[in-house]
Design a protein around this motif. Structure first.
Motif, PDB file in Angstrom:
ATOM      1  N   GLY A 675      40.846  52.991  36.025  1.00 37.13           N
ATOM      2  CA  GLY A 675      41.123  51.572  35.907  1.00 37.13           C
ATOM      3  C   GLY A 675      42.597  51.260  35.976  1.00 37.13           C
ATOM      4  N   GLU A 676      43.145  51.212  37.187  1.00 42.44           N
ATOM      5  CA  GLU A 676      44.563  50.924  37.400  1.00 42.44           C
ATOM      6  C   GLU A 676      44.703  49.544  38.031  1.00 42.44           C
ATOM      7  N   ARG A 677      45.620  48.741  37.512  1.00 42.37           N
ATOM      8  CA  ARG A 677      45.886  47.436  38.118  1.00 42.37           C
ATOM      9  C   ARG A 677      46.603  47.621  39.449  1.00 42.37           C
ATOM     10  N   ARG A 678      46.071  46.941  40.469  1.00 42.79           N
ATOM     11  CA  ARG A 678      46.687  46.948  41.788  1.00 42.79           C
ATOM     12  C   ARG A 678      46.858  45.510  42.263  1.00 42.79           C
ATOM     13  N   SER A 679      47.364  45.352  43.479  1.00 38.09           N
ATOM     14  CA  SER A 679      47.730  44.002  43.927  1.00 38.09           C
ATOM     15  C   SER A 679      46.539  43.062  43.990  1.00 38.09           C
ATOM     16  N   TYR A 680      45.346  43.590  44.252  1.00 41.44           N
ATOM     17  CA  TYR A 680      44.155  42.730  44.297  1.00 41.44           C
ATOM     18  C   TYR A 680      43.053  43.296  43.415  1.00 41.44           C
ATOM     19  N   ALA A 682      41.637  42.552  39.274  1.00 39.44           N
ATOM     20  CA  ALA A 682      41.767  41.708  38.087  1.00 39.44           C
ATOM     21  C   ALA A 682      40.531  41.971  37.242  1.00 39.44           C
ATOM     22  N   ASN A 683      40.112  40.980  36.487  1.00 41.69           N
ATOM     23  CA  ASN A 683      38.845  41.141  35.788  1.00 41.69           C
ATOM     24  C   ASN A 683      37.698  41.002  36.787  1.00 41.69           C
ATOM     25  N   THR A 684      36.480  41.246  36.342  1.00 37.15           N
ATOM     26  CA  THR A 684      35.352  41.304  37.284  1.00 37.15           C
ATOM     27  C   THR A 684      34.660  39.964  37.477  1.00 37.15           C
ATOM     28  N   ILE A 685      35.292  38.850  37.061  1.00 35.99           N
ATOM     29  CA  ILE A 685      34.623  37.568  37.292  1.00 35.99           C
ATOM     30  C   ILE A 685      34.580  37.226  38.772  1.00 35.99           C
ATOM     31  N   ILE A 686      35.475  37.794  39.581  1.00 34.77           N
ATOM     32  CA  ILE A 686      35.379  37.631  41.032  1.00 34.77           C
ATOM     33  C   ILE A 686      34.608  38.827  41.567  1.00 34.77           C
ATOM     34  N   GLY A 747      38.292  46.746  37.825  1.00 32.62           N
ATOM     35  CA  GLY A 747      37.595  45.603  38.418  1.00 32.62           C
ATOM     36  C   GLY A 747      36.704  45.934  39.588  1.00 32.62           C
ATOM     37  N   GLN A 748      36.389  47.211  39.793  1.00 29.34           N
ATOM     38  CA  GLN A 748      35.572  47.622  40.931  1.00 29.34           C
ATOM     39  C   GLN A 748      34.142  47.906  40.478  1.00 29.34           C
ATOM     40  N   GLY A 749      33.267  48.081  41.472  1.00 34.48           N
ATOM     41  CA  GLY A 749      31.924  48.557  41.176  1.00 34.48           C
ATOM     42  C   GLY A 749      30.892  47.500  40.905  1.00 34.48           C
ATOM     43  N   THR A 750      31.251  46.226  41.074  1.00 37.49           N
ATOM     44  CA  THR A 750      30.234  45.182  41.000  1.00 37.49           C
ATOM     45  C   THR A 750      29.646  45.005  42.393  1.00 37.49           C
TER      46      THR A 750
END
Length: 794
Positions: A675-680, A682-686, A747-750
C-alpha cells in the motif's frame, strides 16, 4: 551499508508540477466569476474528498442532465488551500458518475443474490433484526464500523443517534489500523493530538511520509518546494524508498524497512550524549526528563545506526540539525504507523521533538483548536478499555481492526453478532481479507451503507444506498491548522437520484421506525426555531434536560427539526448546531478572536453566530484564532505539563539492544510494502480504474538489481507470494527502491464492470497480509513489512 544522508546542491531537480497545482503565494479571492461571464455554467465551491486535506475546489457542472463534473479547479477563496489542488481532484467525476452507483435498497437472498426492495421494507426489516439482536444479546453485540470517509464525516455524527438507540458500544474505523498508536502517545504526552507548522519551520522532518503524493499538510507541493529552495531551511526525509519528497531533501535517511525504531533511538541518543537537550525549556514545560535520559545515555549510536541500515555520521548530522534549529516541524505517517514497533516509533518521534524544545512556537509542534475531538484522548494504560472476546486494546474509543475476525468468529458468548458498516469497506481494506470475509459472512446481520456494491456490500444482508458526498451537505473534522483554524461546511452540488437521500435522512427514518425519535420533541423544536434563536436554545436545553432519550438522538432530532429550514443544500448541516454549542463551551475565546460573536456575552449567542457563519461560508471560514502561547496552555495532561516518561514503552525500547536488524525470513526474502501512495492512488471510493492516468493495474515496484537477479524487466509479470496468499502482478523496475524492498500501491483491487461487461481488476494488497502481524501495543497492522517471495513467470 547505505549512505544515510544524500547532500544535494541547492539547484536541484524538482518533480514536475500538476497543471492544477500552480500557486506559491496566497492569491486574492476572485470577485467575479469568469466562467459565468463567458457563457459557461458557474463555478460551484466544494472540496476534494481524496485525502485528509480536503482542499477547496470549484466545480463546473455540465453534460447530460447537468450532472457531470466537467471541470475542476482549486478554490482561491478557501482559507487554507488558497487555490491549490493536486492532479487527483480533477478526477472526482469518476466517483460521482458511473455504473457503480446503487439506487435501490438491496436484500440478500438465501442463494447469495440480491433483490431490490422498497425503503419502507428495508428500514422496517433492518430495525426489527437489529432490535432483535440487541434484545437477545445486548446492543454491545452489534459493532459499528466506519463513520465517514475522507471529507465525509457528518454520517459519523448522525450514526451516533442510531447507535445510542440500539445500545451499540463498540466501534472501529480506518483510524484504528493507522493512527491509534500515535493517538495514544500524543494523548499521554500532551493530552491530545499534535500537529506541526511546516509553513514557518526552519527544519522539516518527515518520517515514513511522502507528502508529494499523500499530502497531509496544506498546499503540500508548494510548501515542500519553498522549504527545498530556501538555503536557510532543511528538509530531512526518513524513508526506505527514494520518494518524490526525498528528491527534494537535504538529508535522506534511507532506513532499512522496519528499522525506524533503531534510527530514532540513535538520533535521541545523539541528542542526549552530545548535550543537545533543551533542558531549560523542559524544566518549564515538561516532567519525566530524569526518567528518560538514562534510556539513551549509554545507547550505542553506531550499533543502532547499523541495525537501521544507515550511516552513523548521517544519523548524528540529522540529530544535530534538529537540536540546533530554531524550529522543527515533523510528520509521521503510515510508513511507520503500519510497520514494526509502530507505537514505540511514535513515542520516539514525539520525544525527539520535545527534548529538543520544538513545541508551542512558530514552525514547531502545536495543539490545534478542535471543532470537535475526533477521538477520546488516552491518559495512560488505565485508560485503555478492552474488546469483549480477545481483550485487544481500545484506544481513542476504537478497537483494532486486526482483531475483528477473532471478535466475530467462534462461540464466545460476547462475540459480535451484528455489524453496521458506513462509508467503509473492511472486506477489502483490512488485513487478511480472506479471514475478514469469513468473519463478515458469519454475522447474523450485516448492514452496509454506501454508494456502490463494494466487496463488503456483497456479503451484507442489507445494502442501503445513499447520496454521494457531492449530493448533500458535508464536512470534515480534520481541522488541524494553527494559529488560525478552518472549518468548511460545503453545500450539495446537485440533488441525489430521486430514490436516494443522505445518511442523515436514513438515520432519522430508522429511528422513527424504531420509535426512538419523538415526534412531539421535533414539533416543539421546530416551533421554537420559528420564534428565534433564544427561544430555540431555551427549548432545546429544557428538552434534553427532561428527556434523556431525546438527548441521545440529538443529531437526528436537529436534522428533523431544522434541516429543511436551513438554506438550500445545507440540510445535513443541522447537526452542526449542536457541535457549535460544544465548540464554544471549550474554545469560546479562540472563536471570538476570529471575529465570530465577538461582542456576544452569552455563550449560546456565540455558538449561534458560529453556526450562521458556517452556513454563510461556501468556501469555508476561519473559526478560531490563537497566539502561540495558547498551544502550551492547551496541554491537557492532568497537571498541564508535557509528560516525557511513558514507562509502558521502556521495556520494548531496551529490548532493541538485543533485537537483530529487521530482515525478511529466508523463505520469503523480500519486504513488501502493501500500500504505497502514488500519483493516482487514493482511497477506494473511486472504483473505476480509468481515473488513473498512470499505472492502472498497480505494478510491483522493484530495485534494478533484484530485477536482474530474477531476470525480469518492466512490464513482465511475476508471482508474488506472502505468508498469507499469492497473486500475479506486473513489475515496474525502479531505482527508487532498495534492494530487497518491493511495493504495491494502495487503493487497488476493487473490481469494476468494463464497457464490454467484463470485470477489471488489479492486485488487492490485503489478500497478501496477515491479521496476526500487528503492533504489540496498539494492534495496528504491519502492512509496510510483509515478507514475500517473488518468482518470474515464463
Amino acid at each position: 551499508m547505505r549512505l544515510a544522508v544524500r547532500q544535494r546542491p541547492r539547484a536541484r531537480h524538482l518533480p514536475a508540477s500538476s497543471p492544477t497545482e500552480t500557486r506559491h503565494d496566497p492569491p486574492t479571492p476572485q470577485t467575479t466569476n469568469p466562467a459565468a461571464e463567458d457563457g459557461r455554467a458557474p463555478w460551484l465551491p466544494s472540496a476534494c474528498i481524496l485525502c485528509e486535506c480536503n482542499c477547496g475546489i470549484e466545480v463546473e457542472l455540465g453534460g447530460e442532465g447537468g450532472r457531470r463534473l466537467v471541470r475542476v479547479r482549486g478554490d482561491d477563496a478557501h482559507p487554507v488551500s488558497q487555490g491549490y489542488a493536486c492532479e487527483k481532484a480533477s478526477r472526482v467525476d469518476y466517483y460521482q458518475n458511473g455504473p457503480h452507483r446503487l439506487t435501490r435498497p438491496l436484500r440478500r437472498r438465501a442463494d447469495g443474490g440480491f433483490d431490490e426492495i422498497d425503503w419502507d421494507t428495508a428500514l422496517r426489516e433492518v430495525a426489527e433484526r437489529a432490535a432483535a439482536i440487541a434484545r437477545a444479546h445486548g446492543g454491545s453485540s452489534i459493532l459499528y464500523y466506519g463513520g465517514g470517509g475522507q471529507g465525509n464525516h457528518l454520517p459519523g455524527v448522525y450514526s451516533r443517534a442510531t447507535r445510542a438507540a440500539l445500545g451499540m458500544r463498540y466501534q472501529s474505523s480506518a483510524l484504528a489500523q493507522e493512527k491509534t498508536g500515535a493517538i495514544y502517545v500524543a494523548g499521554c504526552m500532551f493530552g491530545g493530538i499534535v500537529r506541526s507548522d511546516f509553513e514557518h519551520c526552519e527544519v522539516a522532518l518527515l518520517i515514513g511520509k511522502n507528502p508529494w503524493h499523500s499530502h497531509g499538510i496544506p498546499r503540500a507541493r508548494v510548501t515542500l518546494r519553498e522549504i527545498s529552495r530556501d538555503p536557510q531551511r532543511t528538509l530531512i526525509v526518513i524513508d526506505p524508498r527514494r520518494s518524490e519528497t526525498a528528491d527534494l531533501a537535504d538529508m535522506h535517511l534511507a532506513v532499512r524497512p522496519g528499522g525506524d525504531a533503531f534510527l530514532l533511538a540513535a538520533m535521541l541518543a545523539t541528542v542526549v550524549q552530545e548535550g543537545l537537550v533543551a533542558t531549560a525549556w523542559l524544566q518549564q514545560h515538561a516532567d519525566g526528563l530524569d526518567e528518560v535520559l538514562p534510556l539513551f545515555s549509554a545507547l550505542s549510536v553506531a550499533g543502532y545506526a547499523a541495525k537501521a541500515g544507515v550511516d552513523e555520521a548521517g544519523v548524528r548530522d540529522a540529530a544535530r540539525r534538529i537540536a540546533r534549529a530554531a524550529s522543527v516541524a515533523s510528520f509521521e505517517d503510515l510508513g511507520v504507523q503500519m510497520n514494526r514497533h509502530s507505537t514505540l516509533v511514535s513515542y520516539l518521534h514525539h520525544l525527539l521533538m520535545v527534548i529538543t524544545g520544538h513545541f508551542g512556537k512558530p514552525g514547531a509542534m502545536y495543539r490545534p483548536t478542535a471543532m470537535v475531538p475526533l477521538v477520546a484522548a488516552a491518559t495512560g494504560p488505565s485508560s485503555i478499555k478492552r474488546t469483549p472476546v480477545t481483550g485487544a486494546p481500545i484506544i481513542g474509543g476504537l478497537m483494532p481492526c486486526n482483531s475483528l475476525p477473532d471478535e466475530i468468529l467462534g462461540v464466545h458468548p460476547k462475540r459480535f453478532r451484528g455489524m453496521w458498516v458506513e462509508s467503509a469497506n473492511p472486506a477489502h481494506s483490512l488485513a487478511d481479507a480472506p479471514r475478514m470475509r469469513e468473519a463478515l459472512a458469519a454475522l447474523e446481520l450485516l448492514v452496509v451503507v454506501d454508494v456502490a456494491m463494494t466487496e463488503t456490500a456483497r456479503l451484507a444482508h442489507y445494502v442501503l444506498p445513499v447520496a454521494s458526498q457531492l449530493e448533500k451537505a458535508e464536512a470534515t473534522f480534520f481541522n488541524f491548522e494553527f494559529p488560525r483554524n478552518v472549518f468548511h461546511l460545503r453545500r450539495a452540488l446537485l440533488p441525489p437520484p430521486s430514490s436516494l437521500f443522505s445518511e442523515a435522512e436514513l438515520h432519522a427514518r430508522l429511528l422513527e421506525q424504531m420509535g426512538a425519535l419523538p415526534a412531539d420533541a421535533v414539533a416543539g423544536l421546530r416551533a421554537a426555531w420559528a420564534q428565534g434563536r433564544p427561544a430555540f436554545r431555551r427549548a432545546f436545553g429544557e428538552l434534553v434536560a427532561a428527556n434523556p432519550q431525546a438527548a441521545a438522538v440529538t443529531p437526528a432530532l436537529l436534522y428533523r427539526a431544522i434541516g429543511d429550514l436551513l438554506p438550500p443544500g445545507l440540510a445535513e448541516g443541522a447537526a452542526l448546531w449542536g457541535v457549535c454549542q460544544l465548540a464554544v463551551k471549550h474554545q469560546r475565546a479562540s472563536i471570538q478572536r476570529a471575529g465570530i460573536g465577538a461582542q456576544a456575552k452569552d455563550p449560546g449567542e456565540v455558538a449561534d453566530a458560529l453556526f450562521d457563519a458556517m452556513l454563510a461560508a461556501p468556501s469555508g471560514l476561519i473559526f478560531s484564532v490563537d497566539d502561540w502561547s495558547e498551544s502550551v496552555r492547551r496541554i491537557a495532561t492532568p497537571n498541564g505539563r508535557i509528560q516525557l516518561a511513558l514507562p509502558e514503552f521502556f521495556d520494548e525500547l531496551r529490548g532493541l539492544q538485543h533485537e537483530p536488524a529487521p530482515r525478511a525470513p529466508a523463505d520469503h526474502p523480500f519486504v513488501l510494502s502493501a500500500g504505497e501512495r502514488r500519483s493516482y492512488t487514493a482511497n477506494t471510493i473511486i472504483r473505476n480504474p480509468d481515473w488513473r492516468r498512470k499505472d492502472r493495474q498497480g505494478a510491483l515496484c522493484m530495485n534494478p538489481d533484484d530485477a536482474r537477479r530474477l531476470g525480469v524487466a518492466s512490464g513482465d509479470r511475476v508471482r508474488l507470494t506472502t505468508q498469507r496468499g499469492g497473486t500475479e502482478v506486473a513489475v515496474e523496475v525502479s531505482d527508487r527502491m532498495q534492494a530487497g524492498h518491493v511495493s504495491l500501491p494502495n487503493g487497488q483491487g476493487t473490481d469494476f464492470p468494463g464497457a464490454d461487461g467484463t470485470t477489471l481488476e488489479s492486485t488487492p494488497p490485503n489478500e497478501l497480509t496477515r491479521s496476526e502481524d500487528r503492533d504489540a501495543f496498539a494492534g495496528t497492522p504491519w502492512h509496510k513489512f510483509v515478507p514475500a517471495r517473488i518468482e518470474a513467470l515464463r
